[in-house]
Write a protein that holds these residues in place. Structure first.
Motif, short mmCIF file in Angstrom:
data_model
loop_
_atom_site.label_atom_id
_atom_site.label_comp_id
_atom_site.label_asym_id
_atom_site.label_seq_id
_atom_site.Cartn_x
_atom_site.Cartn_y
_atom_site.Cartn_z
N PRO A 15 -0.22 10.49 7.86
CA PRO A 15 0.62 10.92 6.73
C PRO A 15 1.66 9.85 6.39
O PRO A 15 1.97 8.99 7.23
CB PRO A 15 1.28 12.19 7.25
N PRO A 16 2.22 9.90 5.20
CA PRO A 16 3.26 8.92 4.84
C PRO A 16 4.52 9.11 5.67
O PRO A 16 4.84 10.23 6.09
CB PRO A 16 3.53 9.21 3.35
N GLN A 17 5.21 8.02 5.93
CA GLN A 17 6.51 8.09 6.58
C GLN A 17 7.52 8.71 5.60
O GLN A 17 7.35 8.61 4.38
CB GLN A 17 6.98 6.70 6.98
N PRO A 18 8.58 9.35 6.11
CA PRO A 18 9.56 9.99 5.22
C PRO A 18 10.17 9.02 4.21
O PRO A 18 10.51 9.41 3.09
CB PRO A 18 10.62 10.52 6.19
N ASP A 19 10.31 7.76 4.59
CA ASP A 19 10.96 6.78 3.70
C ASP A 19 9.94 5.88 2.99
O ASP A 19 10.32 4.86 2.41
CB ASP A 19 11.94 5.91 4.48
N GLU A 20 8.67 6.26 3.01
CA GLU A 20 7.64 5.39 2.43
C GLU A 20 7.81 5.27 0.91
O GLU A 20 8.03 6.27 0.22
CB GLU A 20 6.25 5.94 2.75
N GLU A 21 7.69 4.03 0.42
CA GLU A 21 7.72 3.76 -1.01
C GLU A 21 6.44 3.04 -1.40
O GLU A 21 5.95 2.21 -0.64
CB GLU A 21 8.93 2.90 -1.38
N VAL A 22 5.90 3.35 -2.56
CA VAL A 22 4.65 2.74 -3.00
C VAL A 22 4.78 1.21 -3.02
O VAL A 22 5.66 0.67 -3.68
CB VAL A 22 4.24 3.26 -4.38
N GLY A 80 0.79 -1.22 0.00
CA GLY A 80 0.00 0.00 0.00
C GLY A 80 0.83 1.27 0.00
O GLY A 80 2.06 1.26 -0.11
N TYR A 81 0.11 2.38 0.14
CA TYR A 81 0.74 3.71 0.19
C TYR A 81 -0.27 4.69 0.78
O TYR A 81 -1.48 4.51 0.67
CB TYR A 81 1.20 4.16 -1.20
#
Length: 338
Positions: free
Chosen positions: A91-98, A73-74
């Protein structure tokens, strides 16, 4: 072969397959059916050799076939979402990748036995995931592929995970049928997957894939593919028996996916039906994702770990992982004549 090989292939009595290092994605696959016909059920996005493809995010660069996602997910903005969802959407984490690190990077080939391909990928030091491994084994006696996926973690954690098989569809509207069997409940996406490309009513439930609440009112048949409308949609199905199939009537075959339902309690259906008009999609992408998941609509780790509406209904949206016990799951893709 050196580690820099971007692709490796296998042939066996009932077919041939290719795996790429990027995302460890499996495609193309050709199955030789019992009646002697050759069929290729896995989807390959049309842009991988076009100018500008190298600048795309890793997951999109050579999007194809089937691959695992950890975490699945994302994150998306909670603006305009129902309150029951908006309150648990972080919110997304700073290192989040799809769809996670593994979906966006080159894996490393591992030594494997004859008649199989194996890859692994180390995760960044800050991740709770240490590494993932994937082994792909054609069934020597059938037009089928067995896949093992392993996750090793550095510390105890909970994560959403998923498998991401994407299947090719015929050109003619309604020339394929999605076959799910009985399920407990289906859910429509609580917002718009792609603004301007909606088909299903928001945040509704259903029990038959042929009668999904539609955005303009009434119902839509989500089982016959490709759809007539230009749309980009998601449906989440709960309570399946761990199998799903796509019957391609135009090409005369059925492709079946089977998985461990205790690991993946939901099935996410991704209807990519000319709905995305921006590059690289350009209104031409037609495929169906049949994705076993432990996830809430692929909404990313923050939402998956929260007390979201799917979790509240008793369906897990994240799995527990432990350094003491590597997570191992197995699943299968097989083809047969109609």
């Amino acid at each position: 072969m050196k580690d820099g090989d971007d692709y490796r292939g296998l042939g066996w009595a009932h077919g041939a397959l290719t795996v790429q290092r990027l995302g460890a994605m499996l495609a193309p696959v050709t199955f030789l059916l019992a009646d002697g016909r050759q069929v290729s059920p896995m989807h390959i996005a049309p842009w991988s050799h076009e100018p500008g493809a190298a600048a795309l995010p890793g997951i999109l660069r050579k999007l194809r076939g089937e691959w695992p996602c950890v975490p699945f997910g994302y994150s998306v903005s909670a603006d305009g979402w129902p309150e029951t969802w908006a309150r648990v959407m972080g919110p997304p984490q700073p290192d989040e990748e799809v769809h996670g690190h593994a979906s966006n990077h080159d894996w490393t080939w591992r030594d494997s036995g004859k008649g199989s391909l194996s890859l692994s990928l180390a995760y960044p030091q800050g991740s709770p995931v240490e590494c993932v491994e994937r082994t792909i084994v054609p069934d020597p006696s059938a037009p089928a592929i067995d896949i093992e996926f392993k996750v090793l973690v550095r510390r105890p954690c909970r994560l959403p995970i998923g498998l991401h098989p994407v299947f090719r569809l015929p050109l003619e509207t309604g020339a394929a049928t999605l076959e799910l069997g009985r399920f407990d409940q289906g859910r429509t996406y609580p917002h718009d997957v792609e603004p301007g490309a909606e088909l299903f009513a928001r945040d509704r439930s259903f029990t038959e894939l042929t009668s999904v609440p539609a955005r303009p009112g009434g119902v839509a048949d989500a089982s016959r593919l490709p759809l007539a409308a230009d749309t980009e949609e998601l449906l989440q199905i709960e309570g399946l028996d761990g199998t799903a199939a796509l019957a391609n009537h135009a090409d005369g075959y059925r492709v079946k996916l089977s998985w461990r339902k205790e690991h993946f309690p939901s099935l996410l259906l991704w209807y990519s039906n000319r709905g995305r008009k921006a590059a690289p999609w350009n209104g031409r992408h037609v495929a169906i994702g049949i994705e076993p998941v432990c996830s809430p609509f692929g909404l990313g780790p923050a939402t998956a770990l929260a007390d979201n509406p799917i979790t509240q209904s008793g369906i897990a949206t994240a799995l527990e992982f432990s350094p003491e016990t590597p997570f191992v799951t197995r699943y299968r893709i097989e083809a047969s004549a109609l």
